[in-house]
Design an enzyme around this catalytic site. Sequence first.
Site, short mmCIF file in Angstrom:
data_model
loop_
_atom_site.label_atom_id
_atom_site.label_comp_id
_atom_site.label_asym_id
_atom_site.label_seq_id
_atom_site.Cartn_x
_atom_site.Cartn_y
_atom_site.Cartn_z
N GLY A 68 0.79 -1.23 0.00
CA GLY A 68 0.00 0.00 0.00
C GLY A 68 0.82 1.27 0.00
O GLY A 68 0.30 2.35 0.31
N ASN A 70 2.08 3.15 -2.41
CA ASN A 70 1.66 4.21 -3.33
C ASN A 70 0.47 4.99 -2.76
O ASN A 70 0.40 6.21 -2.89
CB ASN A 70 1.30 3.62 -4.70
CG ASN A 70 2.52 3.21 -5.48
OD1 ASN A 70 3.21 4.05 -6.06
ND2 ASN A 70 2.81 1.92 -5.48
N HIS A 128 11.26 0.77 -0.06
CA HIS A 128 10.84 -0.61 0.26
C HIS A 128 11.89 -1.32 1.10
O HIS A 128 11.77 -2.52 1.35
CB HIS A 128 10.63 -1.42 -1.03
CG HIS A 128 9.52 -0.92 -1.92
ND1 HIS A 128 8.28 -0.60 -1.45
CD2 HIS A 128 9.50 -0.70 -3.27
CE1 HIS A 128 7.52 -0.20 -2.48
NE2 HIS A 128 8.24 -0.26 -3.57
N SER A 158 -1.25 -9.65 -4.21
CA SER A 158 -1.07 -8.40 -4.94
C SER A 158 0.28 -8.36 -5.65
O SER A 158 0.38 -7.92 -6.81
CB SER A 158 -1.19 -7.22 -3.98
OG SER A 158 -1.17 -5.99 -4.68
N ALA A 251 -10.97 6.86 -6.48
CA ALA A 251 -10.54 8.14 -7.05
C ALA A 251 -9.15 8.04 -7.67
O ALA A 251 -8.90 8.57 -8.76
CB ALA A 251 -10.56 9.23 -5.97
#
Length: 313
Positions: A68, A70, A128, A158, A251
Amino acid sequence: MTRNSERNIELMDKYFSEGEKIAPEDMLFSYRDILFPASVSSPETLEALKSFEARSDDVILVGYPKSGTNWLEQMVQELADAKYTEEERKEIINAEKKVETFQRLEFGDPGIYERMKKLPSRRIIVTHLTPQLLPPSIFQSKAKILVLVRNPKDTAVSYYHFYNNLPLLPSFASWDEYFPDFMNGKLAWGSYFDHLVEWNKYIDNEKIMTISYEELKEDQVQGMKKIAAFFGFSLCEEDFLRIAKKTSFKAMKEKSSETHGKFGDVLFRKGVVGSWKDLFSKAQNEEMYRKFEDTLGGTKMAAKIKYDVYCKA
């Protein structure tokens, strides 16, 4: 929209184009026994990273790929930028363009860290990496670090789709082929379990806060208030509601072509909790439970992740 969407799109288009020409066996390199994507980094860059000079007001965001980061980056940028006028935001974007910044601390050429000295404060820096690969100055300074974690099953799923949809990384023929590599850390940025174990060592550090993806999904406004308090951002209630609406998964996915170009389709897939249930077999459920218990059982990091809540078979 991210601070510098134009730069992001330019970089990702370049990476996509180059990635299509690279043989799968050349897509990754090993540095200190951890794999990294050769298109966006190099051993020389990671060596140069040791010289990075952190500032006391740097905002450091950490998360394993597909946990998560980003989403968190966009939220924190909005929280940090709420105090600026439109003109001031443009000045920040122009400064980033001149420096040619990259989306992650470990990306770019070895000269990036010298150029980053020219960026205006407060810099928002995303990575990361595990603590032992971060430059010493980050821990020696008063910079605050926000660590984002996500339940390992959804992270694995993911990352599987990300690997198969991104031309910079070698693809897998099936989930069953991919799963052992995730469990054994044979992927870019190494083992997610090692990542969690290493950051658990810092969980009581007052300069470091850990927040979970699931916590943010359950109540984004409350999560953003905790983040703002940690970094000392001053916002009103209306700001939090506006930013929550602007940075919802829906969004961001709708605007992804504007903010990330081709990368948008790869980056924003589902953004939900529990999609692991579509892929995990009974044996894989059991294997991951054992691995989680062996590496993190009884730790504060395990309590933060709430494995029994989000990873029940």
